[in-house]
Design a protein around this motif. Structure first.
Motif, short mmCIF file in Angstrom:
data_model
loop_
_atom_site.label_atom_id
_atom_site.label_comp_id
_atom_site.label_asym_id
_atom_site.label_seq_id
_atom_site.Cartn_x
_atom_site.Cartn_y
_atom_site.Cartn_z
N ARG A 114 65.04 21.66 -85.82
CA ARG A 114 65.17 22.94 -85.12
C ARG A 114 66.15 22.74 -83.95
NH1 ARG A 114 59.63 24.68 -83.69
NH2 ARG A 114 59.66 25.43 -85.84
N ALA A 115 67.10 23.65 -83.84
CA ALA A 115 68.04 23.60 -82.72
C ALA A 115 68.19 25.00 -82.16
CB ALA A 115 69.39 23.06 -83.17
N TRP A 124 70.41 30.75 -88.07
CA TRP A 124 70.65 30.05 -89.33
C TRP A 124 69.36 29.45 -89.88
CZ3 TRP A 124 75.30 29.36 -91.95
CH2 TRP A 124 76.48 29.70 -91.26
N THR A 125 69.21 29.53 -91.19
CA THR A 125 68.25 28.69 -91.89
C THR A 125 69.04 27.94 -92.95
OG1 THR A 125 66.61 30.41 -91.57
CG2 THR A 125 66.06 28.66 -93.13
N LEU A 126 69.07 26.62 -92.84
CA LEU A 126 69.90 25.82 -93.75
C LEU A 126 69.01 24.88 -94.54
CD1 LEU A 126 72.77 24.92 -91.27
CD2 LEU A 126 73.20 25.81 -93.57
N ARG A 127 69.32 24.74 -95.82
CA ARG A 127 68.68 23.71 -96.64
C ARG A 127 69.77 22.84 -97.23
NH1 ARG A 127 65.66 27.56 -99.38
NH2 ARG A 127 66.80 27.12 -101.28
N ASP A 168 70.62 29.89 -83.22
CA ASP A 168 69.49 29.00 -83.44
C ASP A 168 69.51 28.53 -84.89
OD1 ASP A 168 68.86 29.59 -80.87
OD2 ASP A 168 67.14 30.90 -81.34
N TYR A 169 68.97 27.33 -85.11
CA TYR A 169 69.02 26.72 -86.44
C TYR A 169 67.64 26.21 -86.84
CZ TYR A 169 74.16 26.52 -86.30
OH TYR A 169 75.49 26.84 -86.25
N THR A 220 70.84 30.74 -94.93
CA THR A 220 70.56 32.14 -94.60
C THR A 220 71.09 32.36 -93.19
OG1 THR A 220 68.54 32.03 -95.88
CG2 THR A 220 68.78 33.90 -94.37
N LEU A 221 72.01 33.30 -93.07
CA LEU A 221 72.63 33.56 -91.78
C LEU A 221 72.34 35.00 -91.36
CD1 LEU A 221 74.61 33.21 -89.40
CD2 LEU A 221 76.48 33.77 -90.98
#
Ligand SMILES: [Zn+2]
Lengths: 260, 686
Positions: free
Chosen positions: B257-258, B50-53, B223-224, B68-69
């Motif tokens: 970040r995770a 994942w990329t999250l905003r 992952d994030y 973005t997944l």
């Protein structure tokens, strides 16, 4: 010192009052103990987890829980009534020393109605004041209520003592609500006496609290400690009554024309 | 202004006690601990990237989100559609599945104002074609009639082993918090805030669920990389580690970040104080308002006790951070919820002075929430079971482990409530909850099968599970049970275990049948009593029978003699003596299985001469009769209290008729009654 001497002189009275209290409390305890034992029948706790067992027992016998609460309230009611009925005798004896039975009986009959009436007004008044105070303090931190409510209760107790003494010793009209209301004012207007009365009440509670702690901690002879505490509390209460007696005659405005 | 010295005690007594914050512990650089602590990660465990905003408007409590997944098909079947959870839509209207059950309330919390709805509105979803084209293709999607679910048409099928990259635009309106997520004043607890795909099992079946009152969550690991854009005054806590902060006027952007987590939650509030500590390289951070700051040390100690106990039992905690969020007053609805590496706890209640003086103590309020919510880092965070399909696997096994945390961490006898010398223990609460619960509903059911109207969800799913597991542990021995659960926890790290997997692990680790002992140790002919582990799990998890044993009767009597007429060798009736004097002593004891559930039980017999013997009864028949050649004084079933499934214990310890005994309860209650009466009489008397 005079008060202590007076109290020592009336030790039989103190003892009698204490025995009355212990009898009521012991009867209540006996009734509860017998009911619990009967409900358990041939069974005993399976282990030493007393709190779990008490919770299980309460869940299984809700009628015994409500019965215990009713019994406690009835004990209190009985004690209150007995004390109201005996108060004229005790006040007369504490104020004026040993008297003949006939003299005491006459004063008792003469002021009993007034004392019961003013006690009833006080019960109503104190209930209203405490309820109002509790709702006024509702949003405040618990510590404020924990200080204010016992203080006002103690004030009410001393005011009741004042009213009863005025009725028995100075002919105030107990049936008049003003006799009760004015006593609150007089209590506040005598800060030294009030402080003494509050201190004596605090000492009463402390003594009994120590007994409660002994019971909770399972100290050996806890019941004896509680009962002795009650004796000390009766003595302290009698001293408080003497403080109220020492206030002397107060303008209670019992006469209708005195109303302003 | 300086407070005069003589006023200090008063000032301290009236204001909140705020302990000084120790030197801050720096943020770890990696969201995971060193590889040895993380342990092996299964090859197909990571399904999502994942990329999250997220940009928070603190005034309207709205989040503009972009995700973005990158998702991988780890099944054996090609997929054309993907279901998405829109959890926040549970709070969108009165007619959602959640609200229909919850009636607008959760654990006694309700929104303070009407219309504080929450929702997530997906505004666009694109599929990004692989490099070098990187063309974004708009996809079709639709909310289902139950708006906590959405169906996404992926366009071209995604073959097994292949991946897809999705761009999702969404707006999340936070509700006024009453059920885990939302805002209260400037406090924001942001959970279940972005669209989350269902879990695709190997057989190609999607596992999703409508968000209902009791159902929690189920998701794949991933992952994030998350950017949180918030007002500059906000103190923020989130899943994972913070690795960059960029200030921009009155706002700031935080980069988190995770790794190997299945959810990302965060909180933001300008009123938070920060307390950090470190334990075995794990950074423990507490975010707390001044009114609750007095309890941070109690929570920290509980957290460390839980870490020590659970790492010992279930393997290392794999992540480098733990964030404990204390919801402020007015945000109680957010309390007691777990997210990966972050959880919300509840306040420690202060015991009033007089009760303290009497000897009342408790280790339940607040700290038990911390133990429980941290426990979820294992029982669902790491062993990522489906909370909607099998809530007992996380709540029940977590409650089991919470009891063990208390026992492991105690340097005394492990009490949780104490009144003078008397105590309640963690297992007492588990046992107590069994009263009347057993016959209502079975444990092993999906969350949606439990109706709030029926009630008993907590007693069944949390505490009956714990009672069953701890009963099993008491019967087979701590070592065997603990070893089996350890094996389970290690084998299913970063995976999705089911109830069947746990049951199999217990049977494998403990054995199908466990010999509990000889029915009568003095008489081998009576045989041994065995525990059928699988049968116990079956009855406990899927049955509704209660465990209840009682001592039905104790009969002490004399043996009959031989007086009377008998035939002799020649067949002639002889004798006819008068009955003899009373014969030798004998006793008969009858035990009764009053409950429907069968589980072996120990029994202790105390004789008139004060000697004792122990027997074991399989419990299979309704009654069981024991005979002895001396008089019995008392009989005690389950003398060690092993059967935590048995709530009714006041019929377990019986004395023979005519015996003089102390029942253990009437005397203390009588003393309490007399004391209470004397207190009342002093109140109304002289
Ligand atoms: Zn939980």
């Amino acid at each position: 010192m005079t008060a202590l001497r007076t109290l020592a002189g009336a030790w039989r009275w103190v003892l009698a009052l204490w025995l009355g209290e212990v009898a009521i409390a012991a009867a209540f305890a006996f009734a509860l103990r017998t009911h619990v034992a009967a409900a358990l029948s041939d069974f005993a706790l399976p282990d030493d987890r007393l709190l779990y067992a008490a919770a299980e027992f309460a869940g299984a016998h809700p009628q015994l829980v409500s019965g215990a609460i009713v019994g406690l309230l009835l004990s209190g009611l009985l004690g209150g009534v007995v004390w109201a009925v005996l108060a004229p005798l005790v006040i007369a004896r504490l104020a004026d020393g040993p008297q003949s039975a006939a003299a005491l009986g006459g004063r008792w009959l003469g002021s009993l109605g007034g004392v019961i009436a003013t006690t009833a007004w006080h019960a109503l008044g104190r209930g209203l004041v405490l309820m109002g105070l509790a709702s006024a303090l509702a949003g405040m931190p618990g510590a404020v209520s924990a200080v204010a409510l016992p203080l006002v209760w103690g004030l009410g107790t001393f005011a009741l003592d004042l009213s009863r003494a005025q009725v028995v010793l100075h002919g105030a009209r107990g049936t008049a609500p003003r006799t009760a209301a004015m006593a609150w004012l007089h209590a506040i207007k005598r800060p030294k006496l009030l402080a003494l009365a509050l201190a004596l009440q605090a000492a009463q509670w402390l003594v009994l609290f120590a007994g409660l702690a002994a019971v909770v901690q399972g100290t050996g002879g806890a019941v004896a400690i509680v009962r002795s505490g009650a004796l000390v509390a009766v003595a302290l209460g009698s001293l408080r009554l003497l403080a109220a007696i020492s206030a002397g005659p107060l303008p209670m405005a019992a006469e209708p024309d005195d109303a302003a | 202004m300086r407070v005069p010295a003589w006023l200090l005690p008063l000032a301290l007594a009236c204001g909140p006690r705020i302990p000084p914050a120790p030197a801050p512990v720096p943020e770890p650089t990696s969201p995971l601990r060193e590889p040895a602590r993380v342990g092996p990660i299964p090859a197909d465990a990571k399904v999502q990237q994942w990329t999250l905003r997220a940009r928070l408007d603190a005034a309207t409590h709205r989040i503009e989100g972009h995700a973005t997944l990158q998702w991988r098909n780890t099944s054996t079947v090609a997929v054309r559609t993907m279901p998405l959870h829109l959890y926040m839509n549970a709070f969108r209207a009165e007619d959602t599945a959640w609200m229909a059950e919850g009636r607008g309330r959760h654990r006694g919390n309700a929104p303070h104002s009407a219309g504080g709805w929450g929702y997530v509105d997906v505004t666009a979803i694109h599929r990004v074609e692989p490099a070098p084209e990187r063309k974004a293709v708009a996809l079709q999607y639709r909310e289902l009639p139950e708006p906590s679910l959405m169906e996404l048409d992926l366009g071209d099928a995604i073959a097994p082993g292949e991946g897809v990259e999705l761009e999702i635009d969404f707006v999340t309106q936070l509700p006024e918090v009453f059920a885990r997520t939302g805002y209260a004043g400037e406090f924001h607890m942001v959970g279940q805030w972005y669209p989350k795909p269902g879990v695709l099992h190997r057989d190609g079946s999607w596992h999703t669920h409508a968000f209902t009152y009791h159902s929690e969550f189920y998701a794949d690991f991933g992952d994030y990389e998350v950017e949180l854009d918030v007002p500059a005054n906000m103190v923020v806590g989130a899943t994972g580690v913070l690795h960059e902060t960029v200030r921009d006027g009155d706002r700031k952007r935080l980069q988190y970040r995770a790794q190997m987590v299945h959810d990302f939650a965060w909180t933001a509030d300008p009123g938070f104080l920060e307390y950090t500590a470190e334990h075995e390289g794990i950074r423990i951070r507490q975010l707390v308002h001044p009114e609750h700051a007095f309890s941070v040390d109690a929570h920290l100690q509980a957290q460390i006790a839980a870490l020590d106990s659970m790492q010992g039992r279930y393997g290392s905690y794999p992540w480098s951070t733990i964030t404990i969020v204390h919801p402020p007053s007015g945000a109680e609805g957010a309390a007691g919820m777990e997210y990966p590496t972050l959880f919300t706890t509840s306040p420690v209640r202060e015991i009033p002075g007089p009760l303290r003086a009497l000897g009342l103590r408790e280790r339940v309020s607040g700290v038990f929430t911390t133990v429980h919510e941290f426990g979820h880092q294992y029982f669902q965070g790491l062993l990522a079971s489906d909370e909607a399909a099998a809530p007992w696997l996380d709540e029940g096994m977590n409650t089991t482990s919470n009891v063990l945390v208390v026992e492991d961490g105690a340097d005394d006898d492990g009490w949780v409530v104490r009144v003078g010398p008397h105590a309640l223990f963690a297992d007492d609460f588990v046992r107590m909850a069994q009263q009347g619960i057993g016959t209502l509903q079975a444990i092993d059911q999906p969350a949606e099968a439990f109706s709030p109207v029926v009630g008993g969800y907590g007693g069944t799913v949390y505490r009956r599970t714990a009672a069953l597991m701890l009963t099993l542990r008491n019967l087979v021995g701590d070592a065997a049970f603990d070893r089996a659960l350890h094996e389970y926890a290690i084998a299913w790290r970063f995976r999705h275990p089911t109830g069947a997997d746990l049951e199999q692990a217990l049977v494998d680790g403990i054995g199908e049948r466990v010999t509990l002992g000889a029915a009568d140790p003095a008489d081998p002919a009576t045989g041994t009593v065995e525990l059928d582990v699988r049968a116990l799990l079956e009855a406990g998890l899927r049955g509704t029978g209660e465990v209840d044993y009682r001592v039905h009767a104790i009969v002490n009597r004399s043996a009959m003699g031989h007086a009377g007429w008998h035939r002799n060798a020649e067949g002639v009736l002889v004798g006819g003596e008068a009955p003899t004097e009373p014969g030798a002593d004998e006793a008969v004891v009858v035990l009764h299985r009053a409950g429907e559930m069968v589980v072996p039980v120990e029994v202790e017999i105390r004789f008139a001469d004060d000697t004792t013997v122990r027997r074991i009864w399989s419990g299979t028949r309704r009654t069981h009769t024991l005979q002895f050649d001396k008089h019995v004084r008392s009989v005690r079933l389950d003398p060690e209290g092993k059967l935590l499934l048995e709530a009714v214990r006041l019929d377990n310890h019986r004395f023979a008729p005519g015996e003089d005994f102390d029942d253990g309860l009437s005397q203390p209650l009588g003393q309490a009654a007399e004391t209470a009466a004397l207190l009342v009489l002093t109140g109304v008397g002289p």
